[in-house]
Scaffold this motif. Structure first.
Motif, mmCIF file in Angstrom:
data_model
loop_
_atom_site.group_PDB
_atom_site.id
_atom_site.type_symbol
_atom_site.label_atom_id
_atom_site.label_comp_id
_atom_site.label_asym_id
_atom_site.label_seq_id
_atom_site.Cartn_x
_atom_site.Cartn_y
_atom_site.Cartn_z
ATOM 1 N N LEU A 50 0.815 -1.207 0.000
ATOM 2 C CA LEU A 50 0.000 0.000 0.000
ATOM 3 C C LEU A 50 0.855 1.266 0.000
ATOM 4 C CD1 LEU A 50 -3.004 -0.850 2.351
ATOM 5 C CD2 LEU A 50 -3.121 -0.147 -0.047
ATOM 6 N N LEU A 51 2.006 1.234 0.631
ATOM 7 C CA LEU A 51 2.902 2.384 0.581
ATOM 8 C C LEU A 51 3.435 2.563 -0.834
ATOM 9 C CD1 LEU A 51 4.576 4.662 1.750
ATOM 10 C CD2 LEU A 51 6.258 2.963 2.514
ATOM 11 N N VAL A 52 3.835 1.473 -1.464
ATOM 12 C CA VAL A 52 4.303 1.546 -2.857
ATOM 13 C C VAL A 52 3.197 2.100 -3.749
ATOM 14 C CG1 VAL A 52 5.094 0.185 -4.832
ATOM 15 C CG2 VAL A 52 5.980 -0.310 -2.534
ATOM 16 N N ALA A 53 1.974 1.627 -3.545
ATOM 17 C CA ALA A 53 0.850 2.128 -4.349
ATOM 18 C C ALA A 53 0.629 3.618 -4.130
ATOM 19 C CB ALA A 53 -0.417 1.349 -4.004
ATOM 20 N N ALA A 54 0.692 4.081 -2.873
ATOM 21 C CA ALA A 54 0.496 5.503 -2.576
ATOM 22 C C ALA A 54 1.540 6.348 -3.298
ATOM 23 C CB ALA A 54 0.570 5.728 -1.071
ATOM 24 N N LEU A 55 2.789 5.890 -3.277
ATOM 25 C CA LEU A 55 3.852 6.637 -3.943
ATOM 26 C C LEU A 55 3.690 6.622 -5.459
ATOM 27 C CD1 LEU A 55 6.876 5.439 -1.778
ATOM 28 C CD2 LEU A 55 5.727 7.662 -1.672
ATOM 29 N N LEU A 56 3.247 5.503 -6.005
ATOM 30 C CA LEU A 56 3.053 5.425 -7.452
ATOM 31 C C LEU A 56 1.899 6.302 -7.916
ATOM 32 C CD1 LEU A 56 3.716 1.642 -8.149
ATOM 33 C CD2 LEU A 56 5.179 3.589 -8.760
ATOM 34 N N PHE A 57 0.825 6.358 -7.119
ATOM 35 C CA PHE A 57 -0.262 7.281 -7.472
ATOM 36 C C PHE A 57 0.201 8.732 -7.335
ATOM 37 C CE2 PHE A 57 -3.155 3.594 -6.853
ATOM 38 C CZ PHE A 57 -3.832 3.694 -8.066
ATOM 39 N N GLY A 58 1.092 8.998 -6.371
ATOM 40 C CA GLY A 58 1.702 10.327 -6.299
ATOM 41 C C GLY A 58 2.497 10.632 -7.552
ATOM 42 N N TRP A 59 3.215 9.618 -8.063
ATOM 43 C CA TRP A 59 3.962 9.776 -9.309
ATOM 44 C C TRP A 59 3.018 10.107 -10.459
ATOM 45 C CZ3 TRP A 59 5.560 5.471 -13.038
ATOM 46 C CH2 TRP A 59 6.462 5.946 -13.981
ATOM 47 N N GLY A 60 1.874 9.423 -10.517
ATOM 48 C CA GLY A 60 0.887 9.743 -11.544
ATOM 49 C C GLY A 60 0.429 11.179 -11.462
ATOM 50 N N GLY A 61 0.212 11.661 -10.233
ATOM 51 C CA GLY A 61 -0.162 13.055 -10.054
ATOM 52 C C GLY A 61 0.947 14.000 -10.494
ATOM 53 N N ASP A 62 2.189 13.637 -10.169
ATOM 54 C CA ASP A 62 3.323 14.464 -10.591
ATOM 55 C C ASP A 62 3.365 14.627 -12.111
ATOM 56 O OD1 ASP A 62 4.119 14.604 -7.962
ATOM 57 O OD2 ASP A 62 5.732 13.127 -8.156
ATOM 58 N N LEU A 63 3.189 13.507 -12.825
ATOM 59 C CA LEU A 63 3.254 13.548 -14.280
ATOM 60 C C LEU A 63 2.124 14.391 -14.860
ATOM 61 C CD1 LEU A 63 4.142 9.820 -15.079
ATOM 62 C CD2 LEU A 63 5.689 11.788 -14.957
ATOM 63 N N GLY A 78 -6.974 13.657 -8.959
ATOM 64 C CA GLY A 78 -7.583 12.348 -8.772
ATOM 65 C C GLY A 78 -6.559 11.281 -8.428
ATOM 66 N N SER A 79 -5.387 11.335 -9.080
ATOM 67 C CA SER A 79 -4.348 10.358 -8.796
ATOM 68 C C SER A 79 -3.822 10.528 -7.377
ATOM 69 C CB SER A 79 -3.205 10.513 -9.811
ATOM 70 O OG SER A 79 -2.292 9.447 -9.706
ATOM 71 N N PHE A 80 -3.600 11.757 -6.963
ATOM 72 C CA PHE A 80 -3.179 11.999 -5.587
ATOM 73 C C PHE A 80 -4.243 11.543 -4.594
ATOM 74 C CE2 PHE A 80 -0.181 15.285 -7.328
ATOM 75 C CZ PHE A 80 0.974 14.713 -6.810
ATOM 76 N N ALA A 81 -5.519 11.742 -4.941
ATOM 77 C CA ALA A 81 -6.597 11.333 -4.049
ATOM 78 C C ALA A 81 -6.566 9.828 -3.798
ATOM 79 C CB ALA A 81 -7.952 11.747 -4.633
ATOM 80 N N VAL A 82 -6.328 9.054 -4.854
ATOM 81 C CA VAL A 82 -6.224 7.597 -4.673
ATOM 82 C C VAL A 82 -5.037 7.263 -3.784
ATOM 83 C CG1 VAL A 82 -5.974 5.376 -5.832
ATOM 84 C CG2 VAL A 82 -7.349 7.172 -6.887
ATOM 85 N N GLY A 83 -3.941 7.997 -3.962
ATOM 86 C CA GLY A 83 -2.790 7.804 -3.092
ATOM 87 C C GLY A 83 -3.123 8.074 -1.642
ATOM 88 N N HIS A 84 -3.916 9.101 -1.371
ATOM 89 C CA HIS A 84 -4.320 9.392 0.011
ATOM 90 C C HIS A 84 -5.185 8.276 0.586
ATOM 91 C CE1 HIS A 84 -2.409 13.141 -0.480
ATOM 92 N NE2 HIS A 84 -3.397 13.786 -1.073
ATOM 93 N N GLY A 129 -13.666 18.531 -2.144
ATOM 94 C CA GLY A 129 -13.658 17.100 -1.853
ATOM 95 C C GLY A 129 -12.256 16.555 -1.658
ATOM 96 N N TYR A 130 -11.354 16.987 -2.516
ATOM 97 C CA TYR A 130 -9.958 16.559 -2.387
ATOM 98 C C TYR A 130 -9.360 17.066 -1.077
ATOM 99 C CZ TYR A 130 -4.953 16.247 -3.154
ATOM 100 O OH TYR A 130 -3.613 15.974 -3.002
ATOM 101 N N SER A 131 -9.689 18.302 -0.722
ATOM 102 C CA SER A 131 -9.157 18.888 0.512
ATOM 103 C C SER A 131 -9.609 18.104 1.734
ATOM 104 C CB SER A 131 -9.603 20.344 0.634
ATOM 105 O OG SER A 131 -9.096 21.117 -0.434
ATOM 106 N N LEU A 132 -10.839 17.627 1.719
ATOM 107 C CA LEU A 132 -11.338 16.818 2.832
ATOM 108 C C LEU A 132 -10.530 15.528 2.958
ATOM 109 C CD1 LEU A 132 -13.422 16.173 5.034
ATOM 110 C CD2 LEU A 132 -14.932 15.289 3.229
ATOM 111 N N LEU A 133 -10.285 14.868 1.848
ATOM 112 C CA LEU A 133 -9.523 13.618 1.854
ATOM 113 C C LEU A 133 -8.079 13.866 2.284
ATOM 114 C CD1 LEU A 133 -9.601 10.591 1.225
ATOM 115 C CD2 LEU A 133 -9.071 11.154 -1.152
ATOM 116 N N LEU A 134 -7.471 14.913 1.750
ATOM 117 C CA LEU A 134 -6.094 15.248 2.096
ATOM 118 C C LEU A 134 -5.961 15.571 3.582
ATOM 119 C CD1 LEU A 134 -3.152 16.102 1.516
ATOM 120 C CD2 LEU A 134 -4.058 18.320 0.749
#
Length: 215
Positions: A50-63, A78-84, A129-134
């Motif tokens: 799950l940590l690897v997945a969170a970082l990879l979704f962060g990578w998707g957000g970065d791109l 949206g990609s960062f949200a899945v990471g959260h 919505g994103y702010s609530l999740l973050l």
């Protein structure tokens, strides 16, 4: 310090230096390398899936955020949200201090209320919505200890800086530098905080929530 960690710090320093110097060609080169290097470092230390997945979704957000378009911004958010969500599941049911939760709730309500009128109309609900999740992720991260808690707080700060830019508020000099500096520190502290917490709670190499044990 291992080679992967050294490479990660070197690329992070190069990215931040390019932003500080205003060298626009550097950021698109260095930024896509940052999360893969952190993932590689985490994997060498037995990171849970799950940590690897969170970082990879962060990578998707970065791109996605490398592209200056509203659609790309929404995809990145949206990609960062899945990471959260991955982080929240990873944190499990560990208890965080309720007073800190009250402070985060006030920060969430105040920030969204202040930004609301200045955000583009079609981004207001997604950003709220994103702010609530973050904010939930930032609050829950504190249950793992000061390192992860600071990482969560810095992630919230970094994305708040992005939101003020979207709302066209006055910015600090070199705003991209401050956004990336706080973001990189956040992801590193969250990743290392999660791994340190797992080692303390379960013993080195044991499973965290979201990771089965081989024993």
């Amino acid at each position: 310090m291992g080679r992967i960690a050294l490479a990660g710090f070197a690329v992070a320093a190069a990215d931040l230096a390019s932003l500080l110097a205003g060298w626009e060609a550097g950021h698109p080169v260095f930024k896509p390398l940052l999360m893969p290097l952190l993932v590689a470092y985490a994997l060498t230390r037995g990171a849970p899936r799950l940590l690897v997945a969170a970082l990879l979704f962060g990578w998707g957000g970065d791109l996605a955020l490398l592209f200056d378009a509203e659609a790309a911004f929404l995809v990145g958010m949206g990609s960062f949200a899945v990471g959260h969500v991955c982080y929240l599941v990873l944190f499990g049911r560990r208890a965080a201090h309720p007073l800190l939760g009250g402070a985060y709730a006030l920060a969430l309500v105040g920030t969204v209320a202040l930004l609301w009128g200045d955000l583009p109309a079609d981004l207001r609900v997604p950003v709220a919505g994103y702010s609530l999740l973050l904010t939930a992720m930032a609050f829950r991260s504190s249950a793992l200890g000061p390192r992860a808690g600071l990482g969560g707080a810095l992630f919230l700060l970094s994305d708040t800086l992005i939101a003020t830019g979207v709302a066209d508020w006055p910015q600090l000099p070199r705003p991209d530098f401050w956004i990336m500096a706080t973001y990189l520190a956040a992801q590193y502290l969250l990743a290392t905080g999660v791994m340190a917490s797992g080692n303390r709670a379960y013993g080195r190499g044991a499973a965290l929530p979201g990771e089965h044990s081989e024993r």
